[in-house]
Structures are given as structure tokens and as C-alpha cells.
Design a protein around this motif. Structure first.
Motif, PDB file in Angstrom:
ATOM      1  N   SER A   1       0.865  -1.170   0.000  1.00  0.00           N
ATOM      2  CA  SER A   1       0.000   0.000   0.000  1.00  0.00           C
ATOM      3  C   SER A   1       0.905   1.224   0.000  1.00  0.00           C
ATOM      4  N   ILE A   2       0.300   2.402   0.003  1.00  0.00           N
ATOM      5  CA  ILE A   2       1.070   3.643  -0.033  1.00  0.00           C
ATOM      6  C   ILE A   2       0.846   4.403   1.265  1.00  0.00           C
ATOM      7  N   GLU A   3       1.929   4.902   1.847  1.00  0.00           N
ATOM      8  CA  GLU A   3       1.811   5.740   3.033  1.00  0.00           C
ATOM      9  C   GLU A   3       2.590   7.034   2.836  1.00  0.00           C
ATOM     10  N   GLU A   4       2.063   8.095   3.417  1.00  0.00           N
ATOM     11  CA  GLU A   4       2.762   9.377   3.387  1.00  0.00           C
ATOM     12  C   GLU A   4       3.616   9.480   4.643  1.00  0.00           C
ATOM     13  N   MET A   5       4.918   9.487   4.454  1.00  0.00           N
ATOM     14  CA  MET A   5       5.859   9.506   5.566  1.00  0.00           C
ATOM     15  C   MET A   5       6.773  10.712   5.407  1.00  0.00           C
ATOM     16  N   ASP A   6       6.669  11.627   6.364  1.00  0.00           N
ATOM     17  CA  ASP A   6       7.438  12.880   6.293  1.00  0.00           C
ATOM     18  C   ASP A   6       7.164  13.623   4.994  1.00  0.00           C
TER      19      ASP A   6
ATOM     20  N   GLY B   1      -6.781   8.676   8.113  1.00  0.00           N
ATOM     21  CA  GLY B   1      -6.239   9.844   8.777  1.00  0.00           C
ATOM     22  C   GLY B   1      -4.734   9.780   8.908  1.00  0.00           C
ATOM     23  N   GLY B   2      -4.167   8.565   8.997  1.00  0.00           N
ATOM     24  CA  GLY B   2      -2.731   8.408   9.132  1.00  0.00           C
ATOM     25  C   GLY B   2      -1.980   8.540   7.832  1.00  0.00           C
ATOM     26  N   GLY B   3      -2.672   8.781   6.727  1.00  0.00           N
ATOM     27  CA  GLY B   3      -2.016   8.979   5.457  1.00  0.00           C
ATOM     28  C   GLY B   3      -1.805   7.714   4.658  1.00  0.00           C
ATOM     29  N   THR B   4      -2.556   6.653   4.952  1.00  0.00           N
ATOM     30  CA  THR B   4      -2.420   5.395   4.225  1.00  0.00           C
ATOM     31  C   THR B   4      -3.410   5.332   3.067  1.00  0.00           C
ATOM     32  N   THR B   5      -2.933   4.942   1.899  1.00  0.00           N
ATOM     33  CA  THR B   5      -3.776   4.784   0.721  1.00  0.00           C
ATOM     34  C   THR B   5      -3.785   3.318   0.312  1.00  0.00           C
ATOM     35  N   SER B   6      -4.957   2.705   0.303  1.00  0.00           N
ATOM     36  CA  SER B   6      -5.081   1.306  -0.114  1.00  0.00           C
ATOM     37  C   SER B   6      -5.166   1.208  -1.632  1.00  0.00           C
ATOM     38  N   LEU B   7      -4.567   0.148  -2.174  1.00  0.00           N
ATOM     39  CA  LEU B   7      -4.612  -0.128  -3.610  1.00  0.00           C
ATOM     40  C   LEU B   7      -5.383  -1.413  -3.892  1.00  0.00           C
ATOM     41  N   ILE B   8      -6.189  -1.875  -2.928  1.00  0.00           N
ATOM     42  CA  ILE B   8      -6.859  -3.168  -3.024  1.00  0.00           C
ATOM     43  C   ILE B   8      -8.224  -3.022  -3.676  1.00  0.00           C
TER      44      ILE B   8
ATOM     45  N   LYS C   1       6.318  12.357   2.163  1.00  0.00           N
ATOM     46  CA  LYS C   1       6.782  11.643   0.982  1.00  0.00           C
ATOM     47  C   LYS C   1       5.984  10.371   0.770  1.00  0.00           C
ATOM     48  N   TYR C   2       5.494  10.141  -0.454  1.00  0.00           N
ATOM     49  CA  TYR C   2       4.793   8.906  -0.777  1.00  0.00           C
ATOM     50  C   TYR C   2       5.764   7.732  -0.671  1.00  0.00           C
ATOM     51  N   THR C   3       5.369   6.701   0.082  1.00  0.00           N
ATOM     52  CA  THR C   3       6.247   5.559   0.328  1.00  0.00           C
ATOM     53  C   THR C   3       5.478   4.262   0.155  1.00  0.00           C
ATOM     54  N   ALA C   4       6.022   3.336  -0.624  1.00  0.00           N
ATOM     55  CA  ALA C   4       5.417   2.019  -0.803  1.00  0.00           C
ATOM     56  C   ALA C   4       5.816   1.129   0.366  1.00  0.00           C
ATOM     57  N   VAL C   5       4.823   0.562   1.055  1.00  0.00           N
ATOM     58  CA  VAL C   5       5.103  -0.262   2.230  1.00  0.00           C
ATOM     59  C   VAL C   5       4.437  -1.625   2.088  1.00  0.00           C
ATOM     60  N   PRO C   6       5.092  -2.702   2.522  1.00  0.00           N
ATOM     61  CA  PRO C   6       4.486  -4.038   2.456  1.00  0.00           C
ATOM     62  C   PRO C   6       3.225  -4.108   3.298  1.00  0.00           C
ATOM     63  N   ILE C   7       2.211  -4.794   2.822  1.00  0.00           N
ATOM     64  CA  ILE C   7       0.977  -4.959   3.573  1.00  0.00           C
ATOM     65  C   ILE C   7       1.211  -5.832   4.795  1.00  0.00           C
ATOM     66  N   ASN C   8       1.989  -6.907   4.642  1.00  0.00           N
ATOM     67  CA  ASN C   8       2.227  -7.837   5.738  1.00  0.00           C
ATOM     68  C   ASN C   8       3.416  -7.369   6.543  1.00  0.00           C
ATOM     69  N   ARG C   9       3.145  -6.600   7.575  1.00  0.00           N
ATOM     70  CA  ARG C   9       4.209  -6.059   8.403  1.00  0.00           C
ATOM     71  C   ARG C   9       4.013  -6.585   9.818  1.00  0.00           C
ATOM     72  N   GLY C  10       4.895  -7.475  10.254  1.00  0.00           N
ATOM     73  CA  GLY C  10       4.650  -8.197  11.494  1.00  0.00           C
ATOM     74  C   GLY C  10       5.445  -7.752  12.686  1.00  0.00           C
ATOM     75  N   ALA C  11       6.044  -6.572  12.621  1.00  0.00           N
ATOM     76  CA  ALA C  11       6.852  -6.134  13.761  1.00  0.00           C
ATOM     77  C   ALA C  11       5.967  -5.498  14.823  1.00  0.00           C
ATOM     78  N   SER C  12       6.546  -5.229  15.962  1.00  0.00           N
ATOM     79  CA  SER C  12       5.804  -4.641  17.061  1.00  0.00           C
ATOM     80  C   SER C  12       5.578  -3.161  16.833  1.00  0.00           C
ATOM     81  N   ALA C  13       4.661  -2.591  17.607  1.00  0.00           N
ATOM     82  CA  ALA C  13       4.368  -1.174  17.486  1.00  0.00           C
ATOM     83  C   ALA C  13       5.593  -0.328  17.829  1.00  0.00           C
TER      84      ALA C  13
END
Length: 229
Positions: A153-158, A203-210, A160-172
Motif C-alpha cells: 500500500s502507499i503511506e505518506e511519511m514525512d 487519517g494516518g495517510g495510508t492509501t489502499s490499492l486493493i 513523501k509517498y512511500t510504498a510499504v508491504p501490507i504484511n508487516r509483522g513487527a511490534s508497534a
């Protein structure tokens, strides 16, 4: 050629260059016709064979299970297909290509996930469930990430548009530490935060492509390869 004529052609050339430079580089253009995609078109006969195999090996199991858990005694009709109009598909392709270009990432594949609508009138967020209990699928674009082909999916980070993996299994906590770790291409260096909700724009700036919410059948039924038995 006179000086006046030379100046005219120079002005015309400058105007053309300005027109080209003002065009949106992210605009979607259709690929030129190159015939059918190699090794991906099957015959009608093979499609019929595959359709019949599903009818014989999957439908009875699905019907038996769904009928067994229906508290009202209703009979379940498994989904045989889902469809979108061609305009929607073209719009979807243009949309994900545009978003991927903004994040400076290449789309590898379109991944089709088999899915099921919940046995409920509404989703937890209040959206109406279009086809309760029915089989469906959704579509996820994929990209290269750490040597793997993953949905993103796409997230706005600082800003900047950033491509991020959907399956992200790390802790908060890891997510907070890694949130700002992006490289010059706009892709994540670490998959280190929880997956966001899959709403369109959050609200967090995430854009779904699904892609989902097509039309599933039956009902109404218009099967190309036979009945639902």
C-alpha cells in the motif's frame, strides 16, 4: 530564411517544448497492441474442463458446510464468478500505476486473493456487507521488497509517498523506530510497523490499492459454462 521567419520557428519550437513539459508524467497511457499475452490465454474447452472440475470437487463441499451452519435452514448458493465492467478495470490500472509512480516503485503483479464476506449485515466499521456469506476475491498489486514479491500500500511519511508491504509483522515499538527509515527511492528499508486499516485514505495517510466490491453471481445467474450443479 529571413530573421523574422527564423524567430517565428524558434518561438513555435519553444511553445511545443513548454507544452510537452507541462504534461502530467504520471498520466496513464494504454500499451500498444501486441497480440494475446503469451502463455496466459486458455481455450474454451480447457475453461469448461476447469469449470466442471470446480463444480464437482468444490461446490458440494461448500454447499454442505454452509447449509449445515445456517440457523434459518436457508440453502446456500456458492459464488461462481465475480465481475467488473471494463471501465472500472482500466480506471483501477491507471490508479495503481499513478500511485506507484508517486512512490517511485514498480508494480510486479496483480495478486488475486480468494475471500469470503462475513455472515453479517455490516462490517465492524459500519459499512454494509454487500454479499453476506458469499465467496469473493480482492486484488492486490505487488512489488519487490527484500528479494520477495509482496503486496503493498502507499503511506505518506514525512510528506513523501512511500510504498510499504501490507504484511508487516513487527511490534508497534519497532514501528515507531523504523517509521522514518526510507531510502532515496521512497521504499521502506525495514518492515517495522503494524499494518494499517485498508480504507481508501485514512487519517494516518495510508492509501489502499486493493480492489474489491465487484458483482458476484449467483444471484442473478448468467453462467457461460453451464448451470450451478
Amino acid at each position: 530564411m529571413t530573421t523574422k521567419m527564423t524567430n517565428f520557428f524558434l518561438l513555435l519550437l519553444l511553445a511545443n517544448l513548454m507544452l510537452v513539459s507541462c504534461q502530467d508524467p504520471s498520466a496513464h497511457t494504454e500499451l500498444p497492441y501486441e497480440g494475446p499475452p503469451k502463455d496466459h490465454i486458455i481455450s474454451v474447452e480447457r475453461a469448461q474442463e476447469m469449470f466442471d472440475a470446480y463444480s464437482q470437487r468444490r461446490l458440494p463441499i461448500i454447499k454442505k458446510y454452509e447449509d449445515s451452519i445456517a440457523s434459518d435452514g436457508s440453502k446456500f448458493e456458492p459464488t461462481r464468478y465475480a465481475e467488473y465492467d471494463l471501465k472500472t478495470i482500466k480506471q483501477y490500472i491507471a490508479y495503481i500505476e499513478h500511485e506507484a509512480m508517486q512512490a517511485n516503485v514498480d508494480i510486479n503483479t496483480l495478486r488475486f486473493y480468494l475471500s469470503n464476506y462475513p455472515n453479517s449485515d455490516k462490517f465492524p466499521n459500519g459499512d454494509v456487507v454487500k454479499y453476506p456469506r458469499r465467496n469473493s476475491f480482492f486484488v492486490v498489486p505487488t512489488m519487490d521488497y527484500e528479494g520477495k514479491n509482496v503486496g503493498f500500500s502507499i503511506e505518506e511519511m514525512d510528506g513523501k509517498y512511500t510504498a510499504v508491504p501490507i504484511n508487516r509483522g513487527a511490534s508497534a515499538q519497532e514501528g515507531k523506530q523504523n517509521k522514518n527509515q526510507t531510502d532515496s527511492t521512497g521504499q521502506m528499508n525495514e518492515a517495522g510497523f503494524f499494518m494499517s486499516n485498508n480504507t481508501m485514505v485514512q487519517g494516518g495517510g495510508t492509501t489502499s490499492l486493493i480492489l474489491n466490491e465487484g458483482t458476484v453471481s449467483p444471484p442473478p445467474s448468467s453462467i457461460d459454462f453451464g448451470n450451478n450443479n
